[in-house]
Design a protein around this motif. Structure first.
Motif, PDB file in Angstrom:
ATOM      1  N   GLY A 218      39.070  35.567  46.709  1.00 10.40           N
ATOM      2  CA  GLY A 218      39.378  36.658  45.668  1.00 10.40           C
ATOM      3  C   GLY A 218      37.925  36.951  45.381  1.00 10.40           C
ATOM      4  N   ARG A 219      37.070  36.151  45.288  1.00 10.31           N
ATOM      5  CA  ARG A 219      35.747  36.343  45.101  1.00 10.31           C
ATOM      6  C   ARG A 219      35.206  37.230  46.187  1.00 10.31           C
ATOM      7  NH1 ARG A 219      35.321  30.815  42.910  1.00 10.31           N
ATOM      8  NH2 ARG A 219      34.368  30.299  44.880  1.00 10.31           N
ATOM      9  N   LYS A 220      35.405  36.853  47.593  1.00 11.10           N
ATOM     10  CA  LYS A 220      34.648  37.662  48.741  1.00 11.10           C
ATOM     11  C   LYS A 220      35.286  39.075  48.768  1.00 11.10           C
ATOM     12  CE  LYS A 220      33.915  33.726  51.824  1.00 11.10           C
ATOM     13  NZ  LYS A 220      34.275  32.997  53.131  1.00 11.10           N
ATOM     14  N   LYS A 221      36.608  39.148  48.376  1.00  6.23           N
ATOM     15  CA  LYS A 221      37.111  40.672  48.378  1.00  6.23           C
ATOM     16  C   LYS A 221      36.740  41.247  47.432  1.00  6.23           C
ATOM     17  CE  LYS A 221      41.789  42.651  48.478  1.00  6.23           C
ATOM     18  NZ  LYS A 221      43.245  42.352  48.361  1.00  6.23           N
ATOM     19  N   THR A 222      36.467  40.807  46.057  1.00  9.34           N
ATOM     20  CA  THR A 222      36.112  41.621  45.183  1.00  9.34           C
ATOM     21  C   THR A 222      34.547  41.980  45.321  1.00  9.34           C
ATOM     22  OG1 THR A 222      37.509  40.408  43.602  1.00  9.34           O
ATOM     23  CG2 THR A 222      35.848  41.910  42.627  1.00  9.34           C
ATOM     24  N   PHE A 223      33.716  41.019  45.794  1.00  9.73           N
ATOM     25  CA  PHE A 223      32.400  41.661  45.995  1.00  9.73           C
ATOM     26  C   PHE A 223      32.074  42.420  47.235  1.00  9.73           C
ATOM     27  CE2 PHE A 223      27.895  40.831  47.785  1.00  9.73           C
ATOM     28  CZ  PHE A 223      27.018  41.311  46.560  1.00  9.73           C
ATOM     29  N   SER A 224      33.156  42.490  48.363  1.00 10.22           N
ATOM     30  CA  SER A 224      33.144  43.097  49.348  1.00 10.22           C
ATOM     31  C   SER A 224      33.307  44.571  48.878  1.00 10.22           C
ATOM     32  CB  SER A 224      34.207  42.981  50.154  1.00 10.22           C
ATOM     33  OG  SER A 224      35.262  43.481  49.905  1.00 10.22           O
ATOM     34  N   THR A 225      33.825  44.906  47.844  1.00 11.90           N
ATOM     35  CA  THR A 225      34.171  46.307  47.414  1.00 11.90           C
ATOM     36  C   THR A 225      32.770  47.025  46.856  1.00 11.90           C
ATOM     37  OG1 THR A 225      34.785  45.854  45.147  1.00 11.90           O
ATOM     38  CG2 THR A 225      36.252  46.030  46.950  1.00 11.90           C
ATOM     39  N   CYS A 226      31.747  46.123  46.347  1.00 12.35           N
ATOM     40  CA  CYS A 226      30.463  46.475  45.880  1.00 12.35           C
ATOM     41  C   CYS A 226      29.361  46.441  46.792  1.00 12.35           C
ATOM     42  CB  CYS A 226      30.101  45.647  44.561  1.00 12.35           C
ATOM     43  SG  CYS A 226      31.838  45.491  43.333  1.00 12.35           S
ATOM     44  N   SER A 227      29.441  45.454  47.636  1.00 15.36           N
ATOM     45  CA  SER A 227      28.060  45.371  48.767  1.00 15.36           C
ATOM     46  C   SER A 227      27.873  46.794  49.529  1.00 15.36           C
ATOM     47  CB  SER A 227      28.784  44.205  49.845  1.00 15.36           C
ATOM     48  OG  SER A 227      29.768  44.583  50.622  1.00 15.36           O
ATOM     49  N   SER A 228      28.730  47.506  49.641  1.00 15.25           N
ATOM     50  CA  SER A 228      28.354  48.776  50.315  1.00 15.25           C
ATOM     51  C   SER A 228      27.453  49.664  49.565  1.00 15.25           C
ATOM     52  CB  SER A 228      29.565  49.498  50.937  1.00 15.25           C
ATOM     53  OG  SER A 228      30.678  49.668  49.930  1.00 15.25           O
ATOM     54  N   HIS A 229      28.091  49.725  48.246  1.00 15.50           N
ATOM     55  CA  HIS A 229      27.110  50.300  47.207  1.00 15.50           C
ATOM     56  C   HIS A 229      25.855  49.759  47.008  1.00 15.50           C
ATOM     57  CE1 HIS A 229      26.308  51.775  43.079  1.00 15.50           C
ATOM     58  NE2 HIS A 229      26.570  53.057  43.552  1.00 15.50           N
ATOM     59  N   LEU A 230      25.597  48.640  47.128  1.00 13.42           N
ATOM     60  CA  LEU A 230      24.456  47.741  46.730  1.00 13.42           C
ATOM     61  C   LEU A 230      23.467  48.128  48.052  1.00 13.42           C
ATOM     62  CD1 LEU A 230      25.490  44.414  45.269  1.00 13.42           C
ATOM     63  CD2 LEU A 230      23.899  46.215  44.174  1.00 13.42           C
ATOM     64  N   THR A 231      23.984  48.221  49.195  1.00 12.11           N
ATOM     65  CA  THR A 231      23.253  48.401  50.194  1.00 12.11           C
ATOM     66  C   THR A 231      22.624  49.950  50.040  1.00 12.11           C
ATOM     67  OG1 THR A 231      24.660  47.233  51.816  1.00 12.11           O
ATOM     68  CG2 THR A 231      23.092  48.626  52.677  1.00 12.11           C
ATOM     69  N   VAL A 232      23.322  51.041  49.796  1.00  8.21           N
ATOM     70  CA  VAL A 232      22.919  52.120  49.725  1.00  8.21           C
ATOM     71  C   VAL A 232      21.778  52.352  48.635  1.00  8.21           C
ATOM     72  CG1 VAL A 232      23.471  54.647  49.112  1.00  8.21           C
ATOM     73  CG2 VAL A 232      25.063  53.069  50.641  1.00  8.21           C
ATOM     74  N   VAL A 233      22.320  51.821  47.530  1.00 10.63           N
ATOM     75  CA  VAL A 233      21.115  51.716  46.454  1.00 10.63           C
ATOM     76  C   VAL A 233      19.967  51.299  46.694  1.00 10.63           C
ATOM     77  CG1 VAL A 233      20.718  50.722  44.059  1.00 10.63           C
ATOM     78  CG2 VAL A 233      22.992  51.946  44.689  1.00 10.63           C
ATOM     79  N   THR A 234      19.660  50.212  47.352  1.00 11.67           N
ATOM     80  CA  THR A 234      18.663  49.336  47.721  1.00 11.67           C
ATOM     81  C   THR A 234      17.705  50.458  48.484  1.00 11.67           C
ATOM     82  OG1 THR A 234      19.733  47.203  47.521  1.00 11.67           O
ATOM     83  CG2 THR A 234      17.604  47.503  48.567  1.00 11.67           C
ATOM     84  N   LEU A 235      18.399  50.892  49.630  1.00 16.98           N
ATOM     85  CA  LEU A 235      17.799  51.707  50.418  1.00 16.98           C
ATOM     86  C   LEU A 235      17.144  53.046  49.872  1.00 16.98           C
ATOM     87  CD1 LEU A 235      19.965  51.406  53.649  1.00 16.98           C
ATOM     88  CD2 LEU A 235      17.636  50.852  53.334  1.00 16.98           C
ATOM     89  N   TYR A 236      17.958  53.709  48.992  1.00 17.37           N
ATOM     90  CA  TYR A 236      17.958  55.128  48.527  1.00 17.37           C
ATOM     91  C   TYR A 236      16.649  54.848  47.425  1.00 17.37           C
ATOM     92  CZ  TYR A 236      18.674  59.824  47.273  1.00 17.37           C
ATOM     93  OH  TYR A 236      18.868  61.177  47.157  1.00 17.37           O
ATOM     94  N   TYR A 237      16.674  53.848  46.319  1.00 18.16           N
ATOM     95  CA  TYR A 237      15.913  53.801  45.380  1.00 18.16           C
ATOM     96  C   TYR A 237      14.818  53.192  45.816  1.00 18.16           C
ATOM     97  CZ  TYR A 237      19.417  54.710  41.813  1.00 18.16           C
ATOM     98  OH  TYR A 237      20.303  55.434  41.209  1.00 18.16           O
TER      99      TYR A 237
END
Length: 301
Positions: A218-237
């Motif tokens: 459950g933890r892995k599934k929930t975090f996977s929905t956020c990991s893509s957004h974190l990747t984009v945020v890190t590169l962009y900012y």
């Protein structure tokens, strides 16, 4: 000067960035088409459609002119054209910074307050967040563009860059730009640091909620929905901060060109891949859409 001063590389660069631009347009259009599916009519995908539109617009403002420059001896641009390009790039980049923050807030509500998600993130709230992001981006862009073009430019007006941006333009100024650089720092804080702080707060709450989930799956599934957004945020900012926090710094123009390529060209190409590959729902519908388009093409042929 454009992206490179080496004539022998111009045709190769034209081919590479033509391919990147094609992938950007097709990838983001596919994401846009897929996320209007009835099963994906939730705020997360609404914001993803807005992000795809911003990415297409950013790439279309920068890349076509760059491609023309690869094959042309005349790489000039009028003052009006330069001002328009600068305004559009700043507007789209600033708006995307705020949209990424809105997406983080959406994930926070979905994970930390799931029972009230549909009430809190209703269509009116989502539209208001997008309009607020656009208005804020417009204000920042108007102020920055107007301020840059009030600076006196003297001597050569050749910029060692591939589009009209703040760092190469203020390098042409023959007056003291320290006041303007301070103003850029304030704008950077408003456009990058403030949304980034809100994103960090949102994800601190999200991680806290994820850790309370009993099952590892459950933890892995929930975090996977956020990991893509974190990747984009890190590169962009990160790329935006390194460029605009010290616009007239000693960093080489080549370094800033690479950083500018990241947020104007590379990230718009990566966003569809990141979101589709890390999201099973989007990936499934994307494969289905591509298959349907292939069938239509084969029947028409």
């Amino acid at each position: 000067y454009g992206l490179s001063n080496h004539p022998e590389l111009q045709h190769l660069l034209f081919f590479i960035f033509s391919l990147i631009y094609t992938v950007t347009i097709m990838g983001n259009l596919l994401i846009f088409m897929v996320t209007i599916h009835p099963t994906l009519r939730i705020p997360m995908y609404f914001f993803l459609r807005v992000l795809s539109f911003l990415d297409i617009s950013t790439a279309s403002i920068v890349v076509p002119k760059m491609l023309v420059n690869f094959l042309s001896q005349d790489r000039s641009i009028s003052n009006m054209g330069c001002a328009t390009q600068l305004y559009c790039v700043i507007f789209l980049a600033a708006t995307e910074c705020y949209i990424l923050a809105a997406m983080a807030y959406d994930r926070y509500v979905a994970i930390c307050n799931p029972l009230r998600y549909s009430v809190i993130m209703n269509s009116r709230v989502c539209l208001s967040l997008v309009l607020l992001s656009c208005c804020s981006g417009n204000i920042v862009s108007v102020v920055q563009t107007a301020w840059v073009f009030t600076l006196p430019f003297c001597g050569s007006r050749n910029i060692n860059y591939f589009f009209c941006d703040i760092p190469p333009l203020i390098m042409l100024s023959c007056t003291d730009t320290s006041l303007y650089e301070k103003q850029i720092i304030i704008a950077t804080a408003l456009v990058i640091f403030m949304p980034f702080f809100l994103i960090l707060v949102s994800y601190a709450c999200i991680i806290s909620s994820i850790l309370k989930i009993s099952s590892v799956e459950g933890r892995k599934k929930t975090f996977s929905t956020c990991s893509s957004h974190l990747t984009v945020v890190t590169l962009y900012y990160a790329s935006g901060t390194l460029i605009y926090l010290r616009p007239k710094s000693s960093n080489s123009q080549d370094t800033k060109k690479v950083l500018a390529l990241i947020y104007t060209t590379i990230i718009p190409t990566l966003n569809p891949l990141i979101y589709s590959l890390r999201n099973k729902e989007v990936k499934g519908l994307l494969i289905k859409t591509i298959a349907e388009l292939s069938k239509i093409q084969s029947h028409s042929a």
